[in-house]
Design a protein around this motif. Structure first.
Motif, PDB file in Angstrom:
ATOM      1  N   ASN A 244       0.852  -1.198  -0.060  1.00 63.90           N
ATOM      2  CA  ASN A 244      -0.038  -0.092   0.200  1.00 63.90           C
ATOM      3  C   ASN A 244       0.887   1.066   0.117  1.00 63.90           C
ATOM      4  N   SER A 245       0.294   2.365  -0.766  1.00 68.16           N
ATOM      5  CA  SER A 245       1.136   3.500  -0.746  1.00 68.16           C
ATOM      6  C   SER A 245       0.293   4.588  -0.736  1.00 68.16           C
ATOM      7  N   LYS A 246       0.897   5.660  -0.247  1.00 68.13           N
ATOM      8  CA  LYS A 246       0.243   7.065   0.017  1.00 68.13           C
ATOM      9  C   LYS A 246       0.913   8.086   0.062  1.00 68.13           C
ATOM     10  N   TRP A 247       0.843   9.323  -0.702  1.00 69.27           N
ATOM     11  CA  TRP A 247       1.569  10.283  -0.865  1.00 69.27           C
ATOM     12  C   TRP A 247       1.529  11.145   0.363  1.00 69.27           C
ATOM     13  N   GLN A 248       2.468  11.779   0.838  1.00 66.55           N
ATOM     14  CA  GLN A 248       2.209  12.849   1.941  1.00 66.55           C
ATOM     15  C   GLN A 248       2.467  14.329   1.460  1.00 66.55           C
ATOM     16  N   ARG A 249       1.380  14.953   1.686  1.00 67.88           N
ATOM     17  CA  ARG A 249       1.385  16.305   0.803  1.00 67.88           C
ATOM     18  C   ARG A 249       1.909  17.660   1.807  1.00 67.88           C
ATOM     19  N   ALA A 250       2.582  18.466   1.102  1.00 70.16           N
ATOM     20  CA  ALA A 250       3.038  19.740   1.692  1.00 70.16           C
ATOM     21  C   ALA A 250       1.978  20.407   2.755  1.00 70.16           C
ATOM     22  N   SER A 251       2.270  20.554   3.761  1.00 70.24           N
ATOM     23  CA  SER A 251       1.140  21.238   4.794  1.00 70.24           C
ATOM     24  C   SER A 251       1.327  22.903   4.698  1.00 70.24           C
ATOM     25  N   HIS A 252       2.491  23.253   4.301  1.00 66.06           N
ATOM     26  CA  HIS A 252       2.497  24.580   3.765  1.00 66.06           C
ATOM     27  C   HIS A 252       3.057  24.906   2.304  1.00 66.06           C
ATOM     28  N   SER A 253       2.945  26.127   2.093  1.00 70.35           N
ATOM     29  CA  SER A 253       3.874  26.618   0.820  1.00 70.35           C
ATOM     30  C   SER A 253       5.196  27.000   1.177  1.00 70.35           C
ATOM     31  N   GLY A 254       6.315  26.889   0.299  1.00 73.52           N
ATOM     32  CA  GLY A 254       7.514  27.483   0.775  1.00 73.52           C
ATOM     33  C   GLY A 254       8.525  26.781   0.127  1.00 73.52           C
ATOM     34  N   MET A 255       9.816  26.790   0.607  1.00 73.36           N
ATOM     35  CA  MET A 255      11.078  26.220   0.319  1.00 73.36           C
ATOM     36  C   MET A 255      11.143  24.977   1.043  1.00 73.36           C
ATOM     37  N   PHE A 256      11.348  23.916   0.034  1.00 73.72           N
ATOM     38  CA  PHE A 256      11.134  22.518   0.807  1.00 73.72           C
ATOM     39  C   PHE A 256      12.636  21.644   0.721  1.00 73.72           C
ATOM     40  N   GLN A 257      12.953  21.375   1.721  1.00 74.95           N
ATOM     41  CA  GLN A 257      14.199  20.508   1.609  1.00 74.95           C
ATOM     42  C   GLN A 257      13.766  19.205   2.650  1.00 74.95           C
ATOM     43  N   ALA A 258      14.164  17.991   1.619  1.00 72.14           N
ATOM     44  CA  ALA A 258      13.947  16.608   2.446  1.00 72.14           C
ATOM     45  C   ALA A 258      15.284  16.543   3.121  1.00 72.14           C
ATOM     46  N   VAL A 259      15.107  15.790   4.484  1.00 72.92           N
ATOM     47  CA  VAL A 259      16.259  15.523   5.016  1.00 72.92           C
ATOM     48  C   VAL A 259      16.392  14.006   5.519  1.00 72.92           C
ATOM     49  N   VAL A 260      15.735  13.247   4.633  1.00 71.04           N
ATOM     50  CA  VAL A 260      15.577  11.724   4.745  1.00 71.04           C
ATOM     51  C   VAL A 260      16.277  10.964   3.463  1.00 71.04           C
ATOM     52  N   LYS A 261      16.757   9.896   3.646  1.00 75.80           N
ATOM     53  CA  LYS A 261      17.377   9.236   2.499  1.00 75.80           C
ATOM     54  C   LYS A 261      16.162   8.716   1.862  1.00 75.80           C
ATOM     55  N   ASN A 262      16.350   8.471   0.344  1.00 78.20           N
ATOM     56  CA  ASN A 262      15.550   7.904  -0.237  1.00 78.20           C
ATOM     57  C   ASN A 262      15.466   6.514   0.115  1.00 78.20           C
ATOM     58  N   GLY A 263      14.266   5.574   0.107  1.00 73.85           N
ATOM     59  CA  GLY A 263      14.637   4.365   0.319  1.00 73.85           C
ATOM     60  C   GLY A 263      14.502   3.911   1.836  1.00 73.85           C
ATOM     61  N   SER A 264      14.410   4.862   2.642  1.00 72.72           N
ATOM     62  CA  SER A 264      14.774   4.527   4.009  1.00 72.72           C
ATOM     63  C   SER A 264      13.559   4.213   4.830  1.00 72.72           C
ATOM     64  N   PHE A 265      13.556   3.532   6.056  1.00 71.21           N
ATOM     65  CA  PHE A 265      12.265   3.274   6.659  1.00 71.21           C
ATOM     66  C   PHE A 265      12.288   4.390   7.799  1.00 71.21           C
ATOM     67  N   ILE A 266      11.129   5.186   7.855  1.00 69.85           N
ATOM     68  CA  ILE A 266      10.831   6.224   8.752  1.00 69.85           C
ATOM     69  C   ILE A 266       9.719   5.837   9.786  1.00 69.85           C
ATOM     70  N   LYS A 267       9.799   6.438  10.990  1.00 72.22           N
ATOM     71  CA  LYS A 267       8.930   6.090  12.075  1.00 72.22           C
ATOM     72  C   LYS A 267       7.740   7.340  11.972  1.00 72.22           C
ATOM     73  N   LYS A 268       6.541   7.150  12.482  1.00 75.19           N
ATOM     74  CA  LYS A 268       5.590   8.257  12.622  1.00 75.19           C
ATOM     75  C   LYS A 268       6.174   9.202  13.526  1.00 75.19           C
ATOM     76  N   LYS A 269       6.131  10.600  13.003  1.00 73.64           N
ATOM     77  CA  LYS A 269       6.472  11.648  13.748  1.00 73.64           C
ATOM     78  C   LYS A 269       7.908  11.847  13.529  1.00 73.64           C
ATOM     79  N   GLU A 270       8.718  11.300  12.994  1.00 76.13           N
ATOM     80  CA  GLU A 270      10.081  11.526  12.597  1.00 76.13           C
ATOM     81  C   GLU A 270      10.032  12.679  11.434  1.00 76.13           C
ATOM     82  N   ILE A 271      11.157  13.558  11.872  1.00 78.03           N
ATOM     83  CA  ILE A 271      11.418  14.757  10.971  1.00 78.03           C
ATOM     84  C   ILE A 271      11.964  14.227   9.721  1.00 78.03           C
TER      85      ILE A 271
END
Ligand SMILES: [Zn+2]
Length: 315
Positions: A244-271
């Motif tokens: 199952n997959s789901k897109w997470q969408r931007a909560s605001h407009s602005g300059m966006f920077q991801a700080v997580v590695k593509n392909g990694s496993f992340i926990k709920k509430k992780e930045i």
């Protein structure tokens, strides 16, 4: 057993030969004909036919790079059967660094096409009637659209056991279960009884060395497994299956920077990223909505509220 007579695009392709044909798709009003090269390698020994195709979306050049590498390494010279390479399917888009056809249409949404339809539809029709019927297997190489950066992955329909087996032999980091999109080439080929693997890796307008190496390695595994070429199947990892997959969408407009590695496993509430304004007034954390694997990150520097920024997958 010797390879049987084989006709493609109305031309006899002799066994034990390399033939380059042109898929003639259109005559422009400038009287220029538009031709797409099709490279066919046939063994003298009988066997199945596989088609490797890329550039259905003209700006998705990683796939073009994968097929180029396969040809350069001579992996498309079969000991049995026939290997067809179609490295730049949407040649218009490729020339203009664009996803679409000059008529603005997405080629991958007009299949099976129509001889009297739009330019893209005519092109799809030629493919459906003059190439597709003669192949048994297809690998179709894509990237994320625009700035969407996909981890190397094979997409398969949830109910197809045989395709799943092949996808496992491709051995990508991720296998994503996804339904068919109506009027896509994958949908049409499946209806024709063909086995199709859809590879996705990286983003548009890039030649990513790692993605290309991943695509070549996986394709080589498939070619060895199906008996087209000699070699060893390299299974270098345990593939992660996404149900199952789901897109997470931007909560605001602005300059966006991801700080997580593509392909990694992340926990709920992780930045997993930040959205900031250009004036130093706000900096919003983007936190994961649930435990998941991230298999696509939008690399665009500027987002609008509601834009898809992370594709999260669960098993
Ligand atoms: Zn694509």
């Amino acid at each position: 057993m010797l390879n049987k007579p084989f006709k493609l695009l109305g031309k006899e392709i002799p066994a034990g030969s390399k033939t380059v044909l042109d898929l003639e798709i259109a005559k422009l009003h400038t009287r220029t004909t538009v031709k797409v090269p099709v490279i066919i390698e046939r063994s003298i020994v009988d066997g199945p036919v596989i088609l490797l195709m890329a550039g259905l979306h003209g700006d998705e050049v990683n796939g073009v790079g994968i097929i180029r590498e396969i040809i350069q390494q001579k992996l498309n010279k079969p000991k049995a059967g026939t290997i067809i390479c179609l490295p730049v399917f949407n040649i218009f888009g490729y020339l203009f660094h664009s996803r679409e056809f000059p008529d603005g249409r997405d080629l991958n949404r007009v299949f099976p096409g129509n001889a009297n339809g739009s330019l893209a539809s005519q092109f799809a029709h030629q493919f459906t009637t003059e190439i597709a019927p003669y192949v048994d297997y297809v690998i179709d190489y894509h990237t994320g659209g625009g700035e969407r950066d996909n981890v190397s992955q094979i997409r398969i329909h949830p109910n197809e056991v045989d395709t799943l087996k092949l996808a496992e032999i491709f051995n990508p980091p991720f296998i994503i279960k996804s339904n068919y999109i109506s009027k896509s080439v994958r949908f049409t080929l499946n209806k024709m009884g063909k086995t199709i693997l859809l590879f996705e890796g990286g983003k548009a307008n890039e030649l990513n060395k790692e993605i290309i190496a991943e695509g070549v390695k996986g394709t080589k595994n498939i070619l060895v497994h199906l008996g087209f070429i000699d070699g060893e199947i390299q299974l270098k990892r345990e593939t992660i299956f996404i149900e199952n997959s789901k897109w997470q969408r931007a909560s605001h407009s602005g300059m966006f920077q991801a700080v997580v590695k593509n392909g990694s496993f992340i926990k709920k509430k992780e930045i997993i990223g930040y959205i900031q304004d250009p004036f130093g007034e706000f900096k919003k954390k983007v936190t994961a909505t649930h435990d998941a694997y991230i298999f696509c990150i939008n690399r665009t520097p500027i987002v609008n509220k509601g834009d898809a920024i992370f594709h999260l997958g669960t098993q």
